[in-house]
Design an enzyme around this catalytic site. Structure first.
Site, PDB file in Angstrom:
ATOM      1  N   TRP A   1      -9.858   9.973  -0.102  1.00 20.71           N
ATOM      2  CA  TRP A   1     -10.358   9.136   1.221  1.00 20.71           C
ATOM      3  C   TRP A   1     -11.935   9.074   1.058  1.00 20.71           C
ATOM      4  O   TRP A   1     -12.348   8.335   2.191  1.00 20.71           O
ATOM      5  CB  TRP A   1      -9.877   9.896   2.529  1.00 20.71           C
ATOM      6  CG  TRP A   1      -8.597   9.664   2.799  1.00 20.71           C
ATOM      7  CD1 TRP A   1      -7.502  10.577   2.698  1.00 20.71           C
ATOM      8  CD2 TRP A   1      -8.050   8.440   3.010  1.00 20.71           C
ATOM      9  NE1 TRP A   1      -6.364  10.006   2.910  1.00 20.71           N
ATOM     10  CE2 TRP A   1      -6.660   8.592   3.136  1.00 20.71           C
ATOM     11  CE3 TRP A   1      -8.145   7.354   3.293  1.00 20.71           C
ATOM     12  CZ2 TRP A   1      -5.693   7.729   3.488  1.00 20.71           C
ATOM     13  CZ3 TRP A   1      -7.424   6.197   3.749  1.00 20.71           C
ATOM     14  CH2 TRP A   1      -6.187   6.375   3.636  1.00 20.71           C
TER      15      TRP A   1
ATOM     16  N   ARG B   1      -1.125  17.480  12.718  1.00 23.53           N
ATOM     17  CA  ARG B   1      -0.234  16.382  12.013  1.00 23.53           C
ATOM     18  C   ARG B   1       0.311  16.913  10.744  1.00 23.53           C
ATOM     19  O   ARG B   1       0.254  18.369  10.404  1.00 23.53           O
ATOM     20  CB  ARG B   1      -1.362  15.475  11.329  1.00 23.53           C
ATOM     21  CG  ARG B   1      -2.731  16.158  10.665  1.00 23.53           C
ATOM     22  CD  ARG B   1      -3.794  15.012   9.984  1.00 23.53           C
ATOM     23  NE  ARG B   1      -4.274  14.544  11.005  1.00 23.53           N
ATOM     24  CZ  ARG B   1      -5.584  14.000  11.133  1.00 23.53           C
ATOM     25  NH1 ARG B   1      -6.396  14.015   9.790  1.00 23.53           N
ATOM     26  NH2 ARG B   1      -6.304  13.452  12.130  1.00 23.53           N
ATOM     27  N   ASP B   2       1.259  16.122  10.161  1.00 17.70           N
ATOM     28  CA  ASP B   2       1.780  16.518   9.073  1.00 17.70           C
ATOM     29  C   ASP B   2       2.733  17.763   9.192  1.00 17.70           C
ATOM     30  O   ASP B   2       2.572  18.672   8.116  1.00 17.70           O
ATOM     31  CB  ASP B   2       0.996  16.713   7.872  1.00 17.70           C
ATOM     32  CG  ASP B   2      -0.156  15.676   7.770  1.00 17.70           C
ATOM     33  OD1 ASP B   2       0.294  14.544   8.130  1.00 17.70           O
ATOM     34  OD2 ASP B   2      -1.458  15.849   7.215  1.00 17.70           O
TER      35      ASP B   2
ATOM     36  N   ASP C   1       0.628   8.719   1.174  1.00 14.64           N
ATOM     37  CA  ASP C   1       0.984  10.234   1.060  1.00 14.64           C
ATOM     38  C   ASP C   1       2.576  10.207   0.585  1.00 14.64           C
ATOM     39  O   ASP C   1       3.530   9.433   1.398  1.00 14.64           O
ATOM     40  CB  ASP C   1       0.938  10.826   2.394  1.00 14.64           C
ATOM     41  CG  ASP C   1      -0.343  10.908   3.031  1.00 14.64           C
ATOM     42  OD1 ASP C   1      -1.355  10.591   2.218  1.00 14.64           O
ATOM     43  OD2 ASP C   1      -0.407  11.810   4.011  1.00 14.64           O
TER      44      ASP C   1
ATOM     45  N   TRP D   1       3.531   8.606  10.547  1.00 12.17           N
ATOM     46  CA  TRP D   1       2.721   9.293   9.338  1.00 12.17           C
ATOM     47  C   TRP D   1       3.453  10.285   8.818  1.00 12.17           C
ATOM     48  O   TRP D   1       4.660  10.550   8.626  1.00 12.17           O
ATOM     49  CB  TRP D   1       1.486   9.984  10.152  1.00 12.17           C
ATOM     50  CG  TRP D   1       0.762   8.889  10.828  1.00 12.17           C
ATOM     51  CD1 TRP D   1       0.547   7.453  10.586  1.00 12.17           C
ATOM     52  CD2 TRP D   1      -0.258   8.715  11.785  1.00 12.17           C
ATOM     53  NE1 TRP D   1      -0.135   6.912  11.272  1.00 12.17           N
ATOM     54  CE2 TRP D   1      -0.852   7.596  12.131  1.00 12.17           C
ATOM     55  CE3 TRP D   1      -0.606   9.901  12.859  1.00 12.17           C
ATOM     56  CZ2 TRP D   1      -1.668   7.364  13.431  1.00 12.17           C
ATOM     57  CZ3 TRP D   1      -1.585   9.652  14.123  1.00 12.17           C
ATOM     58  CH2 TRP D   1      -2.011   8.398  13.998  1.00 12.17           C
TER      59      TRP D   1
ATOM     60  N   TRP E   1       0.732  -1.035  -0.117  1.00 13.00           N
ATOM     61  CA  TRP E   1      -0.024   0.082  -0.106  1.00 13.00           C
ATOM     62  C   TRP E   1       0.734   1.192  -0.032  1.00 13.00           C
ATOM     63  O   TRP E   1       1.649   1.501   0.775  1.00 13.00           O
ATOM     64  CB  TRP E   1      -0.914   0.019   1.160  1.00 13.00           C
ATOM     65  CG  TRP E   1      -1.536   1.324   1.635  1.00 13.00           C
ATOM     66  CD1 TRP E   1      -1.134   2.154   2.654  1.00 13.00           C
ATOM     67  CD2 TRP E   1      -2.712   1.837   1.272  1.00 13.00           C
ATOM     68  NE1 TRP E   1      -1.988   3.052   2.724  1.00 13.00           N
ATOM     69  CE2 TRP E   1      -3.102   3.078   2.017  1.00 13.00           C
ATOM     70  CE3 TRP E   1      -3.913   1.241   0.317  1.00 13.00           C
ATOM     71  CZ2 TRP E   1      -4.228   3.688   1.651  1.00 13.00           C
ATOM     72  CZ3 TRP E   1      -5.028   1.924   0.050  1.00 13.00           C
ATOM     73  CH2 TRP E   1      -5.192   3.185   0.742  1.00 13.00           C
TER      74      TRP E   1
ATOM     75  N   GLU F   1      -4.936  19.063   6.017  1.00 12.96           N
ATOM     76  CA  GLU F   1      -3.725  18.104   6.044  1.00 12.96           C
ATOM     77  C   GLU F   1      -2.533  18.123   5.016  1.00 12.96           C
ATOM     78  O   GLU F   1      -2.627  18.948   4.143  1.00 12.96           O
ATOM     79  CB  GLU F   1      -4.465  16.735   5.692  1.00 12.96           C
ATOM     80  CG  GLU F   1      -5.751  16.324   6.557  1.00 12.96           C
ATOM     81  CD  GLU F   1      -5.919  14.949   6.142  1.00 12.96           C
ATOM     82  OE1 GLU F   1      -5.652  14.115   6.857  1.00 12.96           O
ATOM     83  OE2 GLU F   1      -7.184  14.609   5.597  1.00 12.96           O
TER      84      GLU F   1
END
Length: 516
Positions: free
Chosen positions: A320, A183-184, A52, A106, A49, A234
């Site tokens: 998504w 995040r990110d 990002d 992540w 898989w 994001e």
């Protein structure tokens, strides 16, 4: 991403029951033994898989790109590593930052610490990445990794360097759901102030931090956008760039879901300034770098040969709304997910005085075409099938008309014409409709037709259409508009045809560059 479904829960898995739910689609029998459907000129993982992409760094003459990877669809994983010298062909090097028990890695970003600000050595590669302190679905916080071997292996600091104080203080379920979105991290060097700037995505704003050493960070002012229907931020992006008129600008970008108000679910961006404490947008209404369904988690990075005026960009070709599924390549080739072609970005001043990013396929891609076919101009009223077929190609052409209401190109056309993906201009829209290419068991309904705004009075359009075994990317005119779509083509979907409704159109400059 939906209001009730966390992207990170989908990406990293939420236990055996949830994973089984996502893996439960039964592959059609015809999909279990077929020829390879692997993309010819797009980056795909060797197996497993792909999610990002992480912004590449340039080291020893190559771009080092990392990407989220798992051995199972939507499962927990870490960062895998690939390199490229031309932004077309990627060499894979396997795991760079591995999954640890109950501690997936992540998205984040890597930088080359040329001046040794962090103390790991001059030109060490330093990564900030989001990880869930306390296990999956716990506090999203930013952890630091470093590499001294050119980005092939990394060592971790044990504790987060940017703590999610909101998440740790949350008590109610509503507070937790909002506060955990942290995040990110994306890091950029602010040359004017000799410090690092980091932007982190939150549920309703972008949070900015600055640092002298990549270890100790100070919170600055947030960037709030008034239209909360745009969804959360994001994979934020932050960089400086010189425009075509010589002026210098900061750009803040992010992957956002504006589906509820009829706008893309891709990459929104704002031009503006950074004053050392906050980002000030020229206009609070964002522009969009892609209008298709499938250009998410995108990253940009400076072109080594012209870092001030040109950047490259790559996006994950999925969404998504439907990403947590099997796809045809799971059965045919043992992988799920591909990245878009790499684009070259330029910042251009528009007639109204604002600045926009213009996209074009990276120039090196043309050098990988195996053959080129030029077909004579033709005027079509109704439809016409071209004397050409193939699985992976670029089709470049101009279309002009007077009275026709709908004009366009069908790619991936089956022999009987029942299966195809349409790219056309109708009214004030330039659209890509993959509905007729739907496959039983892999349906993308209702997310089939994507459309971008175009002047309703326009009577001509220039198109560059990139078709691969499982995707279509369309660059319109000068590249202000792009639409990127995954498409589940079947093995026999190899034809091209033209169509018009309400009058004739002339198709000229028809050039097909075939990739093998």
């Amino acid at each position: 991403m939906t209001p009730h479904f966390s992207r990170r829960n989908v990406l990293q898995g939420t236990g055996a029951g949830a994973l089984a739910l996502f893996m439960s689609n039964v592959l059609p029998a015809a999909a279990k033994a077929k020829e390879s459907l692997r993309a010819v000129y797009h980056m795909t993982p060797p197996s497993g898989w792909l999610c990002d992409p992480q912004r590449p760094v340039y080291v020893n003459g190559a771009y080092h790109l990392y990407y989220l990877h798992s051995a199972q669809n939507n499962g927990p994983g870490g960062w895998d590593h690939a390199t490229t010298t031309d932004c077309v062909v990627f060499d894979h090097h396997g795991v760079a930052i591995p999954l640890q028990p109950d501690f997936p890695v992540w998205s984040g970003s890597a930088v080359v610490d040329t001046a040794n600000t962090a103390g790991f050595g001059a030109s060490a590669i330093v990564v900030l990445a989001t990880q869930p302190t306390g296990g999956i679905r716990k506090h999203q916080e930013q952890y630091l990794y470093w590499s001294t071997d050119g980005g092939y292996t990394f060592t971790a600091l044990p504790d987060p360097v940017i703590v999610n104080t909101d998440g740790r203080a949350a008590t109610t379920q509503a507070e937790i759901e909002n506060a955990e979105w942290f995040r990110d991290p994306k890091i950029h060097w602010d040359a004017a102030r000799s410090e690092w700037v980091c932007v982190i995505g939150r549920a309703r704003y972008a949070a900015f931090y600055t640092s002298q050493n990549l270890r100790d960070w100070q919170l600055k002012r947030n960037f709030d956008y008034p239209n909360h229907a745009l969804g959360g931020i994001e994979c934020p992006d932050l960089f400086e760039m010189t425009a075509d008129d010589g002026t210098r600008h900061w750009v803040l970008g992010a992957s956002m879901d504006a589906y509820s108000i009829g706008l893309p679910m891709t990459y929104a961006y704002w031009t503006g300034t950074w004053d050392g404490g906050q980002f000030l947008a020229d206009n609070l209404d964002p522009q969009w770098l892609d209008w298709g369904w499938d250009w998410y988690g995108a990253v940009t990075w400076p072109a080594a040969e012209a870092p001030d005026t040109r950047r490259y960009a790559i996006g994950w070709m999925n969404n998504w709304k439907y990403a947590a599924r099997d796809v045809p390549t799971d059965a045919s080739d043992g992988y799920n997910g591909q990245n878009s072609v790499v684009r070259e970005l330029r910042l251009a001043r528009q007639a109204g005085g604002w600045y926009s990013l213009l996209s074009s396929p990276v120039p090196a891609l043309a050098g990988h075409a195996g053959s080129t076919t030029v077909l004579p101009d033709r005027t079509v009223s109704g439809s016409a099938v071209l004397p050409w077929s193939g699985h992976a190609y670029e089709l470049e052409l101009d279309i002009s008309w007077d009275a026709a209401a709908n004009v366009g190109v069908s790619v991936g056309r089956s022999a009987d014409g029942t299966r195809h993906t349409n790219i056309g201009k109708y009214g004030a829209e330039l659209y890509v409709d993959r509905g007729p290419s739907d496959l039983a068991g892999f349906s993308l309904v209702p997310f089939t037709r994507a459309a971008a705004p175009i002047d309703a009075a326009a009577r001509s359009v220039h198109l560059r259409i990139f078709v691969d075994r499982q995707s279509v990317e369309v660059f319109v005119n000068a590249g202000h508009t792009v639409l990127s779509q995954q498409v589940h083509f079947a093995a026999g979907d190899t034809g091209i045809s033209f169509y018009t409704d309400g009058g004739p159109a002339t198709f000229s400059g028809i050039t097909i560059r075939n990739f093998t």
